[in-house]
Design an enzyme around this catalytic site. Structure first.
Site, PDB file in Angstrom:
ATOM      1  N   HIS A   2      43.611   0.844  73.045  1.00  0.00           N
ATOM      2  CA  HIS A   2      44.776   0.821  73.914  1.00  0.00           C
ATOM      3  C   HIS A   2      45.771  -0.277  73.565  1.00  0.00           C
ATOM      4  O   HIS A   2      46.814  -0.386  74.195  1.00  0.00           O
ATOM      5  CB  HIS A   2      44.297   0.625  75.352  1.00  0.00           C
ATOM      6  CG  HIS A   2      43.579  -0.690  75.500  1.00  0.00           C
ATOM      7  ND1 HIS A   2      42.329  -0.918  74.957  1.00  0.00           N
ATOM      8  CD2 HIS A   2      43.950  -1.859  76.073  1.00  0.00           C
ATOM      9  CE1 HIS A   2      41.980  -2.165  75.215  1.00  0.00           C
ATOM     10  NE2 HIS A   2      42.937  -2.758  75.884  1.00  0.00           N
ATOM     11  N   ASP A  51      36.215  -7.953  77.119  1.00  0.00           N
ATOM     12  CA  ASP A  51      37.611  -8.296  76.846  1.00  0.00           C
ATOM     13  C   ASP A  51      37.730  -9.747  76.374  1.00  0.00           C
ATOM     14  O   ASP A  51      37.043 -10.630  76.884  1.00  0.00           O
ATOM     15  CB  ASP A  51      38.396  -8.114  78.158  1.00  0.00           C
ATOM     16  CG  ASP A  51      39.888  -8.243  77.972  1.00  0.00           C
ATOM     17  OD1 ASP A  51      40.460  -7.425  77.243  1.00  0.00           O
ATOM     18  OD2 ASP A  51      40.475  -9.164  78.572  1.00  0.00           O
ATOM     19  N   ASP A  59      34.854  -2.019  81.047  1.00  0.00           N
ATOM     20  CA  ASP A  59      35.501  -3.198  80.491  1.00  0.00           C
ATOM     21  C   ASP A  59      35.079  -4.407  81.321  1.00  0.00           C
ATOM     22  O   ASP A  59      35.052  -4.326  82.548  1.00  0.00           O
ATOM     23  CB  ASP A  59      37.023  -3.041  80.581  1.00  0.00           C
ATOM     24  CG  ASP A  59      37.709  -3.195  79.247  1.00  0.00           C
ATOM     25  OD1 ASP A  59      37.735  -4.337  78.752  1.00  0.00           O
ATOM     26  OD2 ASP A  59      38.203  -2.197  78.718  1.00  0.00           O
TER      27      ASP A  59
HETATM   28  C1  GLC Z   1      42.649  -7.729  75.689  1.00  0.00           C
HETATM   29  C2  GLC Z   1      42.980  -6.323  76.126  1.00  0.00           C
HETATM   30  C3  GLC Z   1      44.451  -6.229  76.381  1.00  0.00           C
HETATM   31  C4  GLC Z   1      44.807  -7.202  77.478  1.00  0.00           C
HETATM   32  C5  GLC Z   1      44.309  -8.608  77.162  1.00  0.00           C
HETATM   33  C6  GLC Z   1      44.318  -9.477  78.376  1.00  0.00           C
HETATM   34  O1  GLC Z   1      43.233  -8.062  74.505  1.00  0.00           O
HETATM   35  O2  GLC Z   1      42.535  -5.404  75.183  1.00  0.00           O
HETATM   36  O3  GLC Z   1      44.856  -4.936  76.691  1.00  0.00           O
HETATM   37  O4  GLC Z   1      46.191  -7.228  77.630  1.00  0.00           O
HETATM   38  O5  GLC Z   1      43.000  -8.617  76.703  1.00  0.00           O
HETATM   39  O6  GLC Z   1      43.284  -9.120  79.243  1.00  0.00           O
END
Ligand code: GLC
Ligand code: CA
Length: 584
Positions: A343, A207, A101
């Protein structure tokens, strides 16, 4: 016509691992990297070719690792850098790829860059985050604007040392980096990207991949939630003016030193033309993206406290969302992803099909057929291959660990003075779409704690793991797990049609119970015809007229014997040989 360029990642079957809940190797109740390593043969056997590992970096875990305090280190409960080296080596040794990630819209407030930045206005890191002066209204100090953070509340946090606010699009402990500054970008590239590519990883899941470039005037957002202090402000930070420039910079300055690096971006709330700018092969920005049309069905996109809503959608809406994504390929050089889970979402069985005892396994196989027959890079989320489903409705808020769900619940509590019926409603929404549904421990076997840990798990294990677990399914040739394995193999065997097929067409757009679609082989004229039942009843089939008399070869079916009608939650796919298709 020729098939799209066969980049390795196009036909790769990918599997997302959420480290905290995957497999615990040392009994501390938290999943870890050695646990992942111990299951690589299982994943290999399933047919997995690429692993996407969710954040395993050093982090105070305010948002389950999406708040990173050091890109070049590991969260100790998950393991060490040496464990990561071993994971990379073992994956490659087994012919699998590994992507990580990439979380670079923000860091943790504990990252050394931010710890320095917040000290005063003149230090080396002073401008590495987004700092603005307070706004004074009627003599009172207020945040610089009315933007709402994704998980609720103001997107600004005050810091006394600087007498300023910093921007955080997520929780306050996730300050947004200032991408406008060349020096900051270079530091991000070096620490978060190059460090890991050098170690040999094969790419990143990116992300919040369209948030880095903000409207630098930071204007107030228009009032779309009347009467509320903060307002959804997507317009001012989604797909901002410099996004494409920076992504090309990353490709040219960093990625190109490492060959064909997979960059799969998370791309919320973006329309077709703008998506295409990111994923066109020529632009070389993202390889492909996760768009949100399917997973956000039923959500009004207002952001902040969304999880207290109960979500419903219809099958026609589901088909339209899938078609929108598949159509991205029509007349373009773009590439797409195929997924129903990650997730951040409830489990696909509960959300898009059924988790009723009597139909659950059928439905899980049906969704496997759907996913494996769609064009694009396929992503499966841990536990999906055994048909894991949402936690029971009777769970209370005390079981919930996810900051998004907790904030949403507390928001409802505050707005409605703790009203019981409102809180019940909030819990219902969390049970339907809350992120913890996907974050419960994986069910490895029927032993205590589902074989996830010998210790005490950091989050409650699903009550019904005895019904759905890896060990039992490995023994049962009719299990969901065996079916997934078969489907993944079939997808590889017929990759031209299943992975690269074109001309996706839905034949029953308005039908509420059945989903029928066709696709074509890019060169031979062969076609794929897929029937999917989303019904507890027996359903008739919709044959496109040109298929009626064509010779059909049954490629796959979820029932022992296919009949004239579709059994509840049945799926089947036919191959129509080029020559046999009349008038198509
Ligand atoms: C993305 C991720 C999520 C996280 C957010 C902030 O949407 O998938 O799980 O909370 O970014 O990093
Ligand atoms: Ca552990």
């Amino acid at each position: 016509m020729t098939a799209p360029t066969p980049n390795w990642w196009k036909s790769s079957t990918c599997y997302q691992i959420w480290p905290a809940s995957y497999k615990d190797s040392n009994g501390d109740g938290i999943g870890d990297i050695p646990g992942i390593i111990s299951t690589l043969p299982y994943l290999k056997d399933l047919g997995i070719e690429t692993i996407w590992l969710s954040p395993m970096y050093a982090s105070p875990q305010k948002d389950m690792g999406y708040d990173i305090s050091d890109y070049e280190d590991i969260y100790p409960p998950y393991g060490t850098l040496a464990d990561m080296d071993e994971l990379i080596e073992k994956c490659h040794g087994m012919g699998m790829k590994l992507i990580l990630d990439l979380v670079v819209n923000h860091t943790s407030d504990q990252h050394k860059w931010f710890v320095e930045s917040r000290k005063d206005k003149t230090n080396k890191y002073a401008d590495w985050y987004i700092w603005r002066d307070p706004k004074i209204v009627d003599g009172k100090q207020q945040p610089p604007n009315n933007w709402r953070a994704t998980f609720g509340g103001s997107a600004w946090e005050y810091v006394e040392e600087r007498d300023q606010y910093y921007l955080h699009l997520f929780v306050a402990e996730q300050p947004d980096l200032n991408w406008e500054l060349e020096e900051t970008r270079q530091a991000i590239y070096k620490s978060a990207i190059d460090f890991w590519l050098k170690k040999g990883i094969d790419g990143f899941r990116v992300d919040t991949a369209n948030l880095y470039s903000k409207d630098t005037l930071y204007p107030d957002a228009a009032i779309t939630a009347p009467g509320e202090v903060t307002q959804p402000a997507f317009k001012h930070y989604l797909n901002g003016p410099r996004m494409h420039e920076w992504l090309r910079e990353i490709r040219e300055q960093v990625l190109d030193n490492y060959g064909d690096v997979l960059m799969v971006g998370e791309l919320p709330y973006t329309e077709r033309d703008e998506v295409l700018r990111y994923v066109s092969a020529e632009a070389r920005e993202y390889s492909c993206v996760f768009d949100f049309d399917v997973v956000m069905l039923g959500n009004d996109h207002v952001g902040g406290g969304k999880k207290h809503q109960t979500f419903t959608h219809t099958l026609p809406q589901f088909k339209a969302a899938i078609a929108k994504c598949q159509d991205m390929l029509v007349g373009t050089d773009a590439w797409v992803t195929v997924f129903l889970e990650n997730h951040d979402q409830g489990r696909s069985l509960s959300r898009f099909a059924t988790d009723k005892d009597e139909f659950r396994d059928q439905a899980a196989k049906m969704l496997a057929v759907l996913l494996c027959c769609l064009t694009g890079t396929l992503f499966i989320y841990q536990g999906q291959e055994i048909g894991m489903y949402n936690h029971p409705e009777h769970w209370g808020i005390e079981e919930i660990r996810d900051i998004d769900s907790l904030n949403a619940y507390n928001d409802v509590k505050e707005r409605h003075d703790g009203d019981e019926l409102w809180l019940k409603k909030a819990m219902k929404g969390i049970q339907a779409v809350g992120r913890d549904n996907a974050r419960l421990p994986v069910h490895w076997d029927a032993s205590p704690n589902a074989g996830f840990t010998t210790g005490s798990p950091w989050i409650r294990v699903h009550d019904e793991f005895e019904k759905t677990n890896v060990a039992d399914q490995q023994k049962d040739p009719n299990s969901v797990l065996h079916f997934w394995k078969k489907m993944i193999a079939l997808r590889k065997e017929h990759a031209d049609l299943l992975v690269f097929g074109t001309q996706f067409e839905v034949w029953d757009r308005h039908d509420q119970h059945v989903f029928t679609f066709t696709k074509s082989h890019p060169t031979t004229g062969d076609k794929l015809l897929v029937f999917l039942s989303f019904s507890d009843d027996i359903e008739p089939l919709h044959y496109p007229t040109w298929v009626k008399d064509a010779e059909k070869e049954l490629l796959i079916s979820t029932v022992a014997e296919v009949g004239k009608y579709l059994a509840p939650w049945e799926a089947r796919a036919y191959l129509l040989k080029g020559g046999a298709v009349n008038g198509a």
